[in-house]
Scaffold this motif. Structure first.
Motif, PDB file in Angstrom:
ATOM      1  N   LEU A   1       0.837  -1.203   0.000  1.00  0.00           N
ATOM      2  CA  LEU A   1       0.000   0.000   0.000  1.00  0.00           C
ATOM      3  C   LEU A   1       0.875   1.258   0.000  1.00  0.00           C
ATOM      4  O   LEU A   1       0.640   2.191  -0.782  1.00  0.00           O
ATOM      5  CB  LEU A   1      -0.924  -0.007   1.224  1.00  0.00           C
TER       6      LEU A   1
ATOM      7  N   LEU B   1       1.399   4.371  -2.480  1.00  0.00           N
ATOM      8  CA  LEU B   1       1.039   5.687  -1.964  1.00  0.00           C
ATOM      9  C   LEU B   1       2.113   6.733  -2.284  1.00  0.00           C
ATOM     10  O   LEU B   1       1.802   7.860  -2.659  1.00  0.00           O
ATOM     11  CB  LEU B   1       0.824   5.567  -0.454  1.00  0.00           C
TER      12      LEU B   1
ATOM     13  N   HIS C   1       3.444   8.907  -6.420  1.00  0.00           N
ATOM     14  CA  HIS C   1       3.289  10.194  -7.084  1.00  0.00           C
ATOM     15  C   HIS C   1       3.594  11.347  -6.136  1.00  0.00           C
ATOM     16  O   HIS C   1       3.013  12.407  -6.237  1.00  0.00           O
ATOM     17  CB  HIS C   1       1.879  10.328  -7.651  1.00  0.00           C
ATOM     18  N   VAL C   2       4.480  11.092  -5.200  1.00  0.00           N
ATOM     19  CA  VAL C   2       4.844  12.113  -4.236  1.00  0.00           C
ATOM     20  C   VAL C   2       6.334  12.405  -4.402  1.00  0.00           C
ATOM     21  O   VAL C   2       7.127  11.479  -4.586  1.00  0.00           O
ATOM     22  CB  VAL C   2       4.559  11.619  -2.801  1.00  0.00           C
TER      23      VAL C   2
ATOM     24  N   LEU D   1      10.069   9.628   2.328  1.00  0.00           N
ATOM     25  CA  LEU D   1       8.801   9.413   3.022  1.00  0.00           C
ATOM     26  C   LEU D   1       8.610   7.956   3.429  1.00  0.00           C
ATOM     27  O   LEU D   1       7.949   7.671   4.414  1.00  0.00           O
ATOM     28  CB  LEU D   1       7.645   9.863   2.137  1.00  0.00           C
TER      29      LEU D   1
ATOM     30  N   LEU E   1      -7.859   0.391   0.396  1.00  0.00           N
ATOM     31  CA  LEU E   1      -7.194   1.687   0.261  1.00  0.00           C
ATOM     32  C   LEU E   1      -6.264   1.711  -0.949  1.00  0.00           C
ATOM     33  O   LEU E   1      -6.026   2.770  -1.529  1.00  0.00           O
ATOM     34  CB  LEU E   1      -6.427   2.010   1.546  1.00  0.00           C
TER      35      LEU E   1
ATOM     36  N   VAL F   1      -8.109   2.999  -3.788  1.00  0.00           N
ATOM     37  CA  VAL F   1      -8.262   4.447  -3.674  1.00  0.00           C
ATOM     38  C   VAL F   1      -6.986   5.145  -4.139  1.00  0.00           C
ATOM     39  O   VAL F   1      -7.014   6.131  -4.882  1.00  0.00           O
ATOM     40  CB  VAL F   1      -8.565   4.839  -2.208  1.00  0.00           C
ATOM     41  N   VAL F   2      -5.844   4.607  -3.699  1.00  0.00           N
ATOM     42  CA  VAL F   2      -4.558   5.219  -4.036  1.00  0.00           C
ATOM     43  C   VAL F   2      -4.300   5.152  -5.534  1.00  0.00           C
ATOM     44  O   VAL F   2      -3.763   6.078  -6.128  1.00  0.00           O
ATOM     45  CB  VAL F   2      -3.431   4.503  -3.248  1.00  0.00           C
TER      46      VAL F   2
END
Lengths: 217, 219
Positions: free
Chosen positions: B147, B151, B154-155, B161, B211, B214-215
């Motif tokens: 997950l 997540l 695309h950051v 992180l 989730l 969703v991500v």
């Protein structure tokens, strides 16, 4: 706007009363002396921090379900305030621990769990800020808000058992016996901080809404 | 094609790509080896420290290895195509998760052998139990890791992180595996730790696939 200002005035009034009762009207503790007064700032900070993360969780679930921006503004604001109050709880706890326990920090489960919460939700804010698109940032922050909150009990109990299997907790901060006037001071502080939090949350949420709309008033 | 076959196809693809390059497993293995050598030297290589050092090394190896799960797709621009395939994205999640579990388990076996040599702990007699406990932890680590790998995709600054997210969230896995590994090596009672690992696994398995979808949503 008037309701907003009214809430702020109530918060200031309650904070004033709570400060008076905790600093002057309540007695010093038999063991801790005057240091016990730090509790009236510390416990409400921690309570508000947990409240904020619970709101973040609920708002995140609602946002991913309904996809209404208002829920995201609420989640974002609650996360920010939660991080702020978690930081304050850690800080005041440390200041309280130094004279009472004789140490700035102890590897107590509550302390470690709170520090982990601080890291998780700070990272949620980082992820939101560093996303290449605001909508994606909102989604990703909501995902962390949900996973983080569900993880809290497991983190907490794992930290409790990790320590207790080796040594009994040398310091039990919960073993304070609270006299009625002190309980009153604590309850008043809790109420004052909760109202202050509600005021800040409303303020921050409307700011988020304005930012999203790009409106100027 | 049913969901299980779809997931298996994704897992097979990931493992085959990894087998051809062996970059992820080499890099994470080297990091874990380095951590074990460094901690063993600095903290001391008494057998009592072996469990803690093993799982700290596993944690850091996971931090480095897990982003590779999706990084490969991004480098080759294959993620969009993978997402375009009809059917549920949950299968994609389970496929990637299974591949990650296999890789981390292989790493764990190698590190256990290393621990037996460097720390003089008796991993040989308890090999089955040690791997069993490890895999129980690795499942949770892989589920939440898959997950998180999606997540941070695309950051900006995703390498920074990943440790900030994975290490606090997966803290129960690390703590639980440390205590259970100790319990096996010293022959003491396991206490409530199996329950901690199982509840972490169950919560992750129930929540993370939802989730993940969703991500992976397009904006």
């Amino acid at each position: 706007m008037t309701a907003q200002t009214g809430l702020g005035a109530v918060a200031v009034l309650l904070l004033g009363i709570a400060a008076y009762v905790s600093l002057f009207a309540s007695p010093p503790d038999a063991f801790q002396g005057e240091y016990v007064r730090i509790m009236y700032a510390h416990v409400p900070n921690a309570w508000v921090a947990y409240l904020a993360f619970a709101i973040t969780f609920a708002a995140s679930v609602l946002y991913l379900w309904k996809r209404r921006p208002a829920y995201d503004h609420l989640a974002h604001s609650a996360t920010e305030l939660g991080v702020l109050f978690t930081g304050l709880a850690l800080l005041t706890g440390s200041i309280w621990g130094r004279p009472v326990w004789g140490t700035w920090w102890t590897w107590d489960a509550r302390l470690v769990t709170t520090a982990m919460l601080f890291l998780i939700y700070t990272t949620a804010l980082l992820v939101r800020g560093l996303s290449d698109d605001p909508l994606r940032g909102a989604r990703l922050a909501a995902v962390i808000g949900i996973v983080g909150f569900l993880d809290v009990p497991i983190i907490h109990y794992s930290v409790v058992w990790f320590r207790t299997l080796h040594q009994p907790a040398s310091i039990a901060p919960g073993s304070l016996k609270i006299a009625p006037p002190m309980l009153l001071a604590l309850m008043l502080s809790l109420l004052a901080f909760t109202v202050l939090f509600m005021y800040l949350l409303r303020l921050r949420t409307s700011l988020a809404r304005l930012e999203a709309g790009g409106e100027m008033r | 094609m049913n969901g299980f076959l779809r997931a298996a196809a994704v897992a097979r693809k990931d493992l085959r790509v990894e087998w051809r390059g062996r970059q992820t497993i080499t890099a994470t293995g080297m990091v874990a080896l380095l951590m074990i050598l460094l901690l063993g030297f600095v903290v001391g290589s008494e057998p009592a420290r072996a469990a803690a050092i093993l799982w700290v090394a596993m944690g850091f190896a996971a931090v480095l290895g897990i982003p590779r799960v999706t990084q490969g797709e991004v480098d080759q621009q294959a993620l969009e195509i993978l997402l375009l395939y009809p059917g549920s994205r949950e299968h994609l999640f389970w496929g990637k998760c299974a591949a990650l579990t296999v890789m981390l388990s292989a790493l764990l076996v190698a590190l256990l052998v290393l621990l037996g040599v460097l720390f003089g702990v008796d991993v040989w007699d308890h090999g089955g139990a040690l791997v069993g406990v490890g895999v129980l932890g690795i499942v949770g680590l892989s589920v939440i890791g898959t997950l998180l790998a999606a997540l941070v995709l695309h950051v900006r600054g995703r390498e920074l992180l990943m440790p900030l997210l994975l290490l606090p969230l997966a803290l129960p896995v690390v703590l639980g595996c440390v205590r259970l590994t100790e319990a096996i090596l010293t022959g003491t009672a396991a206490g409530l730790w199996p329950a901690v690992l199982v509840s972490f696994d169950v919560v992750s398995v129930l929540v993370c696939p939802i989730l993940f979808e969703v991500v992976m949503d397009e904006v």
